[in-house]
Design an enzyme around this catalytic site. Structure first.
Site, mmCIF file in Angstrom:
data_model
loop_
_atom_site.group_PDB
_atom_site.id
_atom_site.type_symbol
_atom_site.label_atom_id
_atom_site.label_comp_id
_atom_site.label_asym_id
_atom_site.label_seq_id
_atom_site.Cartn_x
_atom_site.Cartn_y
_atom_site.Cartn_z
ATOM 1 N N CYS A 293 -1.541 -5.214 3.218
ATOM 2 C CA CYS A 293 -2.194 -6.099 4.188
ATOM 3 C C CYS A 293 -3.704 -6.149 3.972
ATOM 4 C CB CYS A 293 -1.923 -5.623 5.619
ATOM 5 S SG CYS A 293 -0.278 -5.981 6.209
ATOM 6 N N ILE B 167 -9.375 1.650 14.664
ATOM 7 C CA ILE B 167 -8.694 2.203 13.489
ATOM 8 C C ILE B 167 -9.102 1.485 12.209
ATOM 9 C CG2 ILE B 167 -6.464 2.816 12.484
ATOM 10 C CD1 ILE B 167 -7.099 4.243 15.116
ATOM 11 N N LYS C 52 -10.815 12.418 8.727
ATOM 12 C CA LYS C 52 -10.374 11.325 9.588
ATOM 13 C C LYS C 52 -8.856 11.336 9.607
ATOM 14 C CE LYS C 52 -10.519 6.263 9.926
ATOM 15 N NZ LYS C 52 -11.018 5.005 9.298
ATOM 16 N N VAL C 53 -8.275 11.068 10.762
ATOM 17 C CA VAL C 53 -6.813 11.055 10.861
ATOM 18 C C VAL C 53 -6.250 9.930 9.996
ATOM 19 C CG1 VAL C 53 -4.832 10.753 12.394
ATOM 20 C CG2 VAL C 53 -6.829 12.043 13.177
ATOM 21 N N PRO D 140 -9.617 3.114 2.300
ATOM 22 C CA PRO D 140 -9.835 3.809 1.031
ATOM 23 C C PRO D 140 -8.837 4.933 0.797
ATOM 24 C CG PRO D 140 -11.461 4.505 2.655
ATOM 25 C CD PRO D 140 -10.703 3.353 3.265
ATOM 26 N N VAL D 141 -8.693 5.303 -0.499
ATOM 27 C CA VAL D 141 -7.746 6.354 -0.874
ATOM 28 C C VAL D 141 -8.428 7.716 -0.971
ATOM 29 C CG1 VAL D 141 -6.239 4.750 -2.087
ATOM 30 C CG2 VAL D 141 -8.094 5.892 -3.329
ATOM 31 N N ASP E 37 -1.082 -1.171 15.426
ATOM 32 C CA ASP E 37 -0.083 -2.146 14.979
ATOM 33 C C ASP E 37 0.466 -3.004 16.114
ATOM 34 O OD1 ASP E 37 -0.320 -1.519 12.334
ATOM 35 O OD2 ASP E 37 1.490 -0.298 12.221
ATOM 36 N N ARG F 5 0.808 -1.215 0.000
ATOM 37 C CA ARG F 5 0.000 0.000 0.000
ATOM 38 C C ARG F 5 0.847 1.274 0.000
ATOM 39 N NH1 ARG F 5 -4.991 1.774 0.841
ATOM 40 N NH2 ARG F 5 -5.251 3.807 1.810
#
Length: 430
Positions: A126, A339, A172-173, A132-133, A317, A102
């Site tokens: 992943c 997240i 959104k962060v 989304p972009v 993560d 990504r």
């Protein structure tokens, strides 16, 4: 396809050197597209994702030298790499490369800023949700770019004269979208103000590197970042910050197995929230010179509830690894993921080892068990795979982790580092 074989039951004792952060190295490498001078990055880890990005950057015209020589890698851990992009020879980022990772999509920012155009495949990486972009597209449009999606590619064009500074608020962060905006806005005309920006240390690291290259960025590490565009960037030398996710992963492994390990070359301030959770779980975690010392007590793990949040909250993560730790807690713990959707794929595999976990929406309820038992398990993504390794270290008997190519994307020589501390871990090649 390689597998990892683990014989559990050994406490970890010794020193584990922490590598440079993958999540910092990738955007820093991509920033080399912004200048015709040489960008030198120290402490770059040996990882599959790094090697893939080197190929992608090479396709765009970046000349790459490792440790001053044209070689793939040295025998040490992290290395120094020199990136020189005199001319961008191709503004296309093809599907066959971008679909594998990504972060390679982020080249759209520098290509658009320096060349005024880019054709980039929609990303892969992943399998942990849609990710989304839209945030990337809307942010670049705010800088005046025209973007269209056609046949799986984003066609991007800057206005005549280049990108234009603007004020933009992320709904959104997003760490990745903040990276892209930082790089694109550095060469835009005028001033850009990013609101609701990501505050992660990796974002700060990129901003600091860009400033060393001549950018004018302030506010990094806060929710509002200001970028005064410049006409060009120069070369620089920058050291990739330590990997806070690798740090937290090994700290959780020690907490779960017991033992006394020094995590060398890292910084405790990079993961305050995770350290606090580990201490509440019963581990002793302390800052020492050039690192962190972790003392685990194995069978005396206390249950701790955590909720993943953008920095400075608990890192998504580290969610899977912490869930692995909680499978041995003396009581019930809850892990809530805010997240990403679909980031509980490790639950079924942990259950194969004897974990008792039930899901309700985005929350997992973990009832600690007295012991885990080794079994064959399947890695589903990068962080889930390492949670299975941690659980295997604490399980009785043999655990086989399949599809470990996920591990190679984000953990440098994991089995070697663990073996040095007394674990029985080996890679098996079929």
């Amino acid at each position: 396809m390689d597998r990892i074989r683990i014989v559990g039951g050994n406490a970890l004792n010794g020193i584990i050197p922490i590598s440079g952060a993958k999540n910092a190295a990738l955007p820093l490498m991509i920033a080399s597209l912004l200048t015709s001078d040489t960008l030198t990055l120290e402490n770059v880890p040996h990882l599959a994702d790094v090697e893939l990005l080197l190929r992608i950057l090479g396709n765009h015209g970046v000349d790459i030298a490792v440790n001053g020589r044209r070689e793939r890698q040295s025998g040490s851990y992290s290395r120094t790499i020199h990136f020189t992009c005199r001319t961008i020879v191709d503004t296309n980022a093809p599907y066959e490369l971008v679909s594998k990772m990504r972060a390679s999509f982020w080249v759209i920012g520098p290509l658009l800023a320096r060349e005024g155009k880019a054709r980039v495949s929609l990303p892969g990486g992943c399998a942990i949700g849609t990710r989304p972009v839209d945030l990337f597209i809307d942010g670049l449009r705010a800088l005046g770019a025209t973007l269209e999606i056609d046949s799986g590619y984003i066609e991007a064009t800057a206005p005549k004269g280049g990108l234009i500074g603007a004020s933009y608020t992320f709904p959104k962060v997003s760490v990745g979208a903040t990276h892209v905006m930082l790089m694109a806005a550095s060469l835009a005309r005028g001033t850009t103000v990013i609101h609701n920006a990501a505050r992660e240390p990796e974002v700060v690291d990129l901003a600091n590197c860009l400033n060393a290259m001549g950018a004018k960025i302030t506010g990094q590490g806060t929710a509002t970042i200001t970028i005064e565009g410049v006409t060009s960037l120069s070369g620089a030398r920058h050291r990739v910050l330590p990997d806070r996710i690798e740090t937290g992963t090994y700290a959780m492994a020690v907490a779960m197995t017991g033992g006394d390990v020094t995590l060398e070359g890292t910084d405790i301030t990079l993961l305050d929230t995770a350290v606090e959770a580990l201490r509440r779980a019963g581990a002793e975690v302390s800052a020492i010179e050039d690192g962190i010392r972790v003392i685990g007590h194995g069978d005396a793990i206390r249950p701790v509830d955590i909720v993943t949040e953008p920095f400075p909250g608990f890192p998504t993560d580290l969610q899977a690894q912490f869930m692995g730790l909680m499978t041995r807690a003396q009581g019930v713990a809850h892990v809530t993921e805010t997240i990403f959707e679909n980031r509980f794929m490790h639950v079924q595999e942990l259950a194969r080892l004897g974990a008792k976990i039930t899901l309700s929406g985005q929350t997992a309820r973990i009832e600690g068990v007295q012991r885990l038992r080794g079994a064959p398990v399947m890695a589903t993504d990068l962080r889930a795979s390492v949670s299975l390794v941690i659980a295997g270290l604490a399980a009785e008997g043999e655990t086989l982790v399949n599809r470990v190519y996920h591990l190679d994307r984000g953990f440098e020589r994991l089995e070697e580092k663990l073996t040095r501390c007394g674990a029985i871990v080996e890679r098996i090649s079929d």
